[in-house]
Design an enzyme around this catalytic site. Structure first.
Site, PDB file in Angstrom:
ATOM      1  CE  LYS A 114      -4.354  -1.388   2.184  1.00 43.20           C
ATOM      2  NZ  LYS A 114      -5.265  -1.035   3.291  1.00 43.20           N
ATOM      3  CE  LYS A 194      -5.961  -7.996  -0.614  1.00 42.21           C
ATOM      4  NZ  LYS A 194      -6.048  -7.677   0.768  1.00 42.21           N
ATOM      5  CE  LYS A 197     -13.786  -3.414   2.472  1.00 40.79           C
ATOM      6  NZ  LYS A 197     -13.294  -3.162   3.825  1.00 40.79           N
TER       7      LYS A 197
END
Ligand code: AMP
Ligand code: TRP
Length: 327
Positions: A114, A194, A197
């Protein structure tokens, strides 16, 4: 209270709740409510580790609470609350911060992924310690999560052990709990990534509130593998992922589904899967709409949840303050 083992888990009120969240986390939670003393949290302080629009955030917190209930979490059985409503989470985080080495956090893969985005915050770096505080405050035995959170639960165990050995026993050492099928649901557009969101390609993610037509379109457009056989295997990541979704939404074992589709093609399989997913999500969406009409009721559940949470967390935090010489 009871001699039941304690469960704690949470989801961030950011982005849209998707089938990966349901399968990896919530499906386990729903099944654990009768056997365990469960605490399910809306982790809003984690959500602000990346930038959020304040008005949207507040709406997302309520949406996630309503979705928890719509998915089958029952406030009579479980404690459901919002992380920032209980200040103990932030307080314990600071104390654990002072016990954690920079190196321990630098190894966290989620942070590494991230923080590639420019301007990553200190909060994003610190995120796993806030998660450790969440878990440890409630003397948690089990943490039902998807695969991506396993490393964070391991860090939590290390921190609990370190605190206990430095200051004397306070924390229970928690264990992660993951499904054997469904711990990592992959994107429908890229079975090597994966379902997330934050994926840019929305066609890869089935949101719990997607319309039936959108669900059908996304599943029919899902990337599949070469060959024709409908079997779970490491060299068939696309089909294996669809089989995991089929299995959780129908309750059938993977091998039963493989048998059912022995002589069928991918098209038939996907079209049936789309129907199963719609059949599975429709009652959740209906319940969600009803729950949203009673915002007062929802607020009351969260207030009661906060009180129950605080009763437990306060005891742990008091012990922590005493052991560390702050009281
Ligand atoms: P998050 O979306 O990061 O707030 O994750 C909330 C919960 O859903 C955590 O327990 C995650 O491990 C789980 N989860 C998120 N994405 C997936 C996925 N693709 N497959 C399985 N579990 C997931
Ligand atoms: N970090 C988790 C995620 O992104 C959410 C989370 C925060 C959590 N605190 C937790 C999960 C405590 C389990 C237990 O998915």
């Amino acid at each position: 209270m009871s001699s039941q083992k304690r469960v704690f888990s949470g989801i961030q009120p950011s982005g849209n709740l998707h089938l990966g969240n349901y399968i990896g986390a919530i499906s386990q939670w729903v099944n654990m409510q009768d056997q365990y003393d469960c605490f399910f949290c809306i982790v809003d302080l984690h959500a602000i580790t990346v930038s959020q629009d304040p008005q949207k955030l507040l709406a997302k917190i309520k949406e996630l609470a309503a979705l928890y209930l719509a998915c089958g979490l029952d406030p009579k059985k479980s404690t459901i609350f919002v992380q920032s409503h209980n200040p103990d989470h932030a307080s314990l985080t600071w104390i654990l911060d002072c016990l954690t080495s920079m190196g321990q956090l630098e190894r966290m893969t989620q942070y590494k992924t991230k923080s590639d985005q420019a301007g990553a915050s200190v909060g994003l770096f610190n995120y796993p310690i806030l998660m450790a505080a969440d878990i440890l405050l409630y003397q948690t035995d089990l943490v039902p999560v998807g695969q991506d959170q396993k490393q964070h639960v391991e860090l939590t165990r290390d921190l609990a052990q370190k605190f206990n050995s430095c200051f004397g026993p306070v924390f229970k050492i928690p264990k992660p709990k993951m499904l054997s099928v469904g711990a990592k649901i992959m994107s429908l557009q890229n079975p090597k990534q994966k379902m997330s969101k934050s994926s840019l390609d929305k066609r890869g993610t089935i949101d719990l509130l997607d319309s039936p037509q959108t669900i059908k379109n996304k599943i029919m457009a899902a990337v599949t593998d070469s060959g024709q056989e409908i079997i779970a295997s490491p060299n068939k990541p696309g089909i294996s992922n669809l089989l995991a979704i089929y299995s959780i939404t129908t309750g059938l074992e993977i091998n039963q589904i493989e048998k059912r589709y022995q002589d069928k093609n991918y098209g038939q399989f996907k079209s049936d899967l789309a129907q199963e997913v719609v059949k599975f999500l429709t009652p959740i969406q209906d319940r969600y709409r009803t729950i949203c009409q009673n915002q007062k009721g929802l607020a009351k559940i969260l207030t009661e949840g906060k009180q129950k949470a605080k009763e437990v967390s306060q005891k742990t935090l008091d012990q922590v303050y005493q052991k560390t010489g702050l009281r």
